[in-house]
Design a protein around this motif. Structure first.
Motif, PDB file in Angstrom:
ATOM      1  N   ARG A  96      12.276  -7.794   3.932  1.00  0.00           N
ATOM      2  CA  ARG A  96      13.118  -7.361   2.787  1.00  0.00           C
ATOM      3  C   ARG A  96      12.574  -8.092   1.674  1.00  0.00           C
ATOM      4  NH1 ARG A  96      18.280  -8.534   4.679  1.00  0.00           N
ATOM      5  NH2 ARG A  96      18.998  -6.622   5.641  1.00  0.00           N
ATOM      6  N   ARG A  97      12.384  -9.513   1.842  1.00  0.00           N
ATOM      7  CA  ARG A  97      12.022 -10.501   0.904  1.00  0.00           C
ATOM      8  C   ARG A  97      10.611 -10.053   0.323  1.00  0.00           C
ATOM      9  NH1 ARG A  97      13.780 -14.437   3.514  1.00  0.00           N
ATOM     10  NH2 ARG A  97      12.143 -15.075   4.378  1.00  0.00           N
ATOM     11  N   GLU A  98       9.493  -9.991   1.565  1.00  0.00           N
ATOM     12  CA  GLU A  98       8.032  -9.837   1.258  1.00  0.00           C
ATOM     13  C   GLU A  98       7.517  -8.564   0.807  1.00  0.00           C
ATOM     14  OE1 GLU A  98       6.826 -11.642   4.867  1.00  0.00           O
ATOM     15  OE2 GLU A  98       7.849 -13.721   4.413  1.00  0.00           O
ATOM     16  N   SER A  99       8.356  -7.299   1.296  1.00  0.00           N
ATOM     17  CA  SER A  99       7.739  -5.968   1.131  1.00  0.00           C
ATOM     18  C   SER A  99       7.978  -5.512  -0.386  1.00  0.00           C
ATOM     19  CB  SER A  99       8.612  -5.181   2.278  1.00  0.00           C
ATOM     20  OG  SER A  99       9.946  -4.989   1.793  1.00  0.00           O
ATOM     21  N   GLY A 100       8.854  -5.968  -0.997  1.00  0.00           N
ATOM     22  CA  GLY A 100       9.093  -5.860  -2.419  1.00  0.00           C
ATOM     23  C   GLY A 100       9.713  -4.305  -2.401  1.00  0.00           C
ATOM     24  N   LEU A 101       9.946  -3.927  -1.448  1.00  0.00           N
ATOM     25  CA  LEU A 101      10.789  -2.524  -1.114  1.00  0.00           C
ATOM     26  C   LEU A 101      12.161  -2.707  -1.952  1.00  0.00           C
ATOM     27  CD1 LEU A 101       9.454  -1.427   2.288  1.00  0.00           C
ATOM     28  CD2 LEU A 101       8.884  -0.296   0.248  1.00  0.00           C
ATOM     29  N   SER A 102      12.433  -1.586  -2.547  1.00  0.00           N
ATOM     30  CA  SER A 102      14.034  -1.340  -3.001  1.00  0.00           C
ATOM     31  C   SER A 102      14.588  -0.588  -1.849  1.00  0.00           C
ATOM     32  CB  SER A 102      13.831  -0.530  -4.161  1.00  0.00           C
ATOM     33  OG  SER A 102      15.163  -0.743  -4.909  1.00  0.00           O
ATOM     34  N   GLU A 149       0.562  -1.284  -0.056  1.00  0.00           N
ATOM     35  CA  GLU A 149       0.054   0.003   0.004  1.00  0.00           C
ATOM     36  C   GLU A 149       0.882   1.242   0.034  1.00  0.00           C
ATOM     37  OE1 GLU A 149      -2.834  -0.398  -1.245  1.00  0.00           O
ATOM     38  OE2 GLU A 149      -3.938   0.674   0.210  1.00  0.00           O
ATOM     39  N   MET A 150       2.036   1.150   0.728  1.00  0.00           N
ATOM     40  CA  MET A 150       2.890   2.361   0.802  1.00  0.00           C
ATOM     41  C   MET A 150       3.642   2.633  -0.638  1.00  0.00           C
ATOM     42  SD  MET A 150       4.860   1.605   4.450  1.00  0.00           S
ATOM     43  CE  MET A 150       5.764   3.199   4.354  1.00  0.00           C
ATOM     44  N   ARG A 151       3.769   1.491  -1.506  1.00  0.00           N
ATOM     45  CA  ARG A 151       4.466   1.603  -2.568  1.00  0.00           C
ATOM     46  C   ARG A 151       3.396   2.097  -3.697  1.00  0.00           C
ATOM     47  NH1 ARG A 151       5.524  -3.095  -4.747  1.00  0.00           N
ATOM     48  NH2 ARG A 151       4.851  -4.437  -2.931  1.00  0.00           N
ATOM     49  N   ARG A 152       2.029   1.639  -3.625  1.00  0.00           N
ATOM     50  CA  ARG A 152       0.933   2.086  -4.444  1.00  0.00           C
ATOM     51  C   ARG A 152       0.904   3.441  -4.354  1.00  0.00           C
ATOM     52  NH1 ARG A 152      -4.028   3.281  -4.160  1.00  0.00           N
ATOM     53  NH2 ARG A 152      -4.277   2.653  -1.816  1.00  0.00           N
ATOM     54  N   VAL A 153       0.555   3.992  -3.137  1.00  0.00           N
ATOM     55  CA  VAL A 153       0.339   5.663  -2.946  1.00  0.00           C
ATOM     56  C   VAL A 153       1.580   6.707  -3.195  1.00  0.00           C
ATOM     57  CG1 VAL A 153      -1.715   5.008  -1.596  1.00  0.00           C
ATOM     58  CG2 VAL A 153       0.602   5.609  -0.437  1.00  0.00           C
ATOM     59  N   CYS A 154       2.695   5.765  -3.099  1.00  0.00           N
ATOM     60  CA  CYS A 154       4.002   6.684  -3.240  1.00  0.00           C
ATOM     61  C   CYS A 154       4.201   6.822  -4.898  1.00  0.00           C
ATOM     62  CB  CYS A 154       4.958   6.137  -2.695  1.00  0.00           C
ATOM     63  SG  CYS A 154       6.642   6.964  -2.787  1.00  0.00           S
TER      64      CYS A 154
END
Ligand SMILES: C[S@@+](CC[C@H](N)C(=O)[O-])C[C@H]1O[C@@H](n2cnc3c(N)ncnc32)[C@H](O)[C@@H]1O
Length: 211
Positions: free
Chosen positions: A178-184, A128-133
């Motif tokens: 790290r693995r599951e968040s998909g965050l870079s 959700e953080m990635r989507r709205v950013c």
């Protein structure tokens, strides 16, 4: 930890939260805000804003939106914003981090301070953080993760069953996140007392929509 547990726990904590978790967590709050709030005129979302302890640190030319699932914590954030006349605070809303009611790409930067180990589903929270950013935007997370130190690791594992009562998972593993968040994640740095917490600076790598 279920959402209802979180709501109940933070209802109980709200009165003493600033005293117990105020100054001790300020270094992480200030460092995160400095990173996310590095340019003028940005629109910034803080997920799990709590009692709004970070709000005074944003630059006056930013527009800050905070959300939290606890009405009692949020009420204190509202009172703080009013008392300190924080005109950069655009809105403070009761909302679930895992179901943000904002359109895609609505913010230049998104922060979550001491929230990742509280939410029921950290992967969904990060998505959700990635989507709205917006693409290329900054995402900053500060949190405690399961310690590498053998003694602390042991204690955190022993405390894990108490998560519902203490309001967070003390055994929250960074590798899995790290693995599951998909965050870079571009940078990891120690934060707060003894570097026991970590600040993760991420760049939102999703592609811009092509019209
Ligand atoms: C440890 S406090 C951190 C508050 C604040 N970020 C700070 O720096 O002090 C965690 C906060 O996350 C909020 N929270 C937990 N789960 C949430 C969710 N699913 N959606 C929104 N807020 C949530 C809690 O209500 C609480 O206010």
């Amino acid at each position: 930890m279920e959402l209802n547990d979180t709501i109940r726990t933070y209802r109980l904590f709200s009165g003493s939260y600033d005293f117990v978790f105020g100054p001790v967590f300020h270094p992480g709050r200030k460092a995160a805000v400095r990173i996310a709030n590095d340019r003028p005129g940005q629109r910034i979302l803080e997920v799990g804003v709590g009692t709004g302890l970070s709000l005074p640190y944003f630059r006056p030319d930013s527009r800050v939106v905070g959300i939290d699932v606890s009405a009692e914590m949020l009420e204190r954030a509202k009172r703080r914003a009013a008392r300190l006349k924080l005109s950069h605070v655009e809105g403070l809303h009761l909302m679930d981090a895992e179901n943000l009611e904002f359109p895609d790409n609505a913010f230049d930067a998104v922060l979550a301070l001491y929230v990742a180990s509280v939410v029921p589903n950290p992967a969904r929270f990060a998505a959700e953080m990635r989507r709205v950013c917006m693409p290329g935007g900054t995402i900053v997370i500060v949190n405690h993760f399961l310690s590498d130190n053998i003694l602390l690791h042991f204690i955190e594992k022993r405390l894990a069953p108490l998560a519902r009562h203490i309001g967070f998972h003390p055994d929250f593993p960074l590798d899995a996140f790290r693995r599951e968040s998909g965050l870079s994640i571009r940078e990891e740095r120690p934060s707060n007392l003894f570097g026991y917490w970590k600040l993760l600076r991420c760049v939102n790598e999703k592609r811009a929509a092509v019209h």
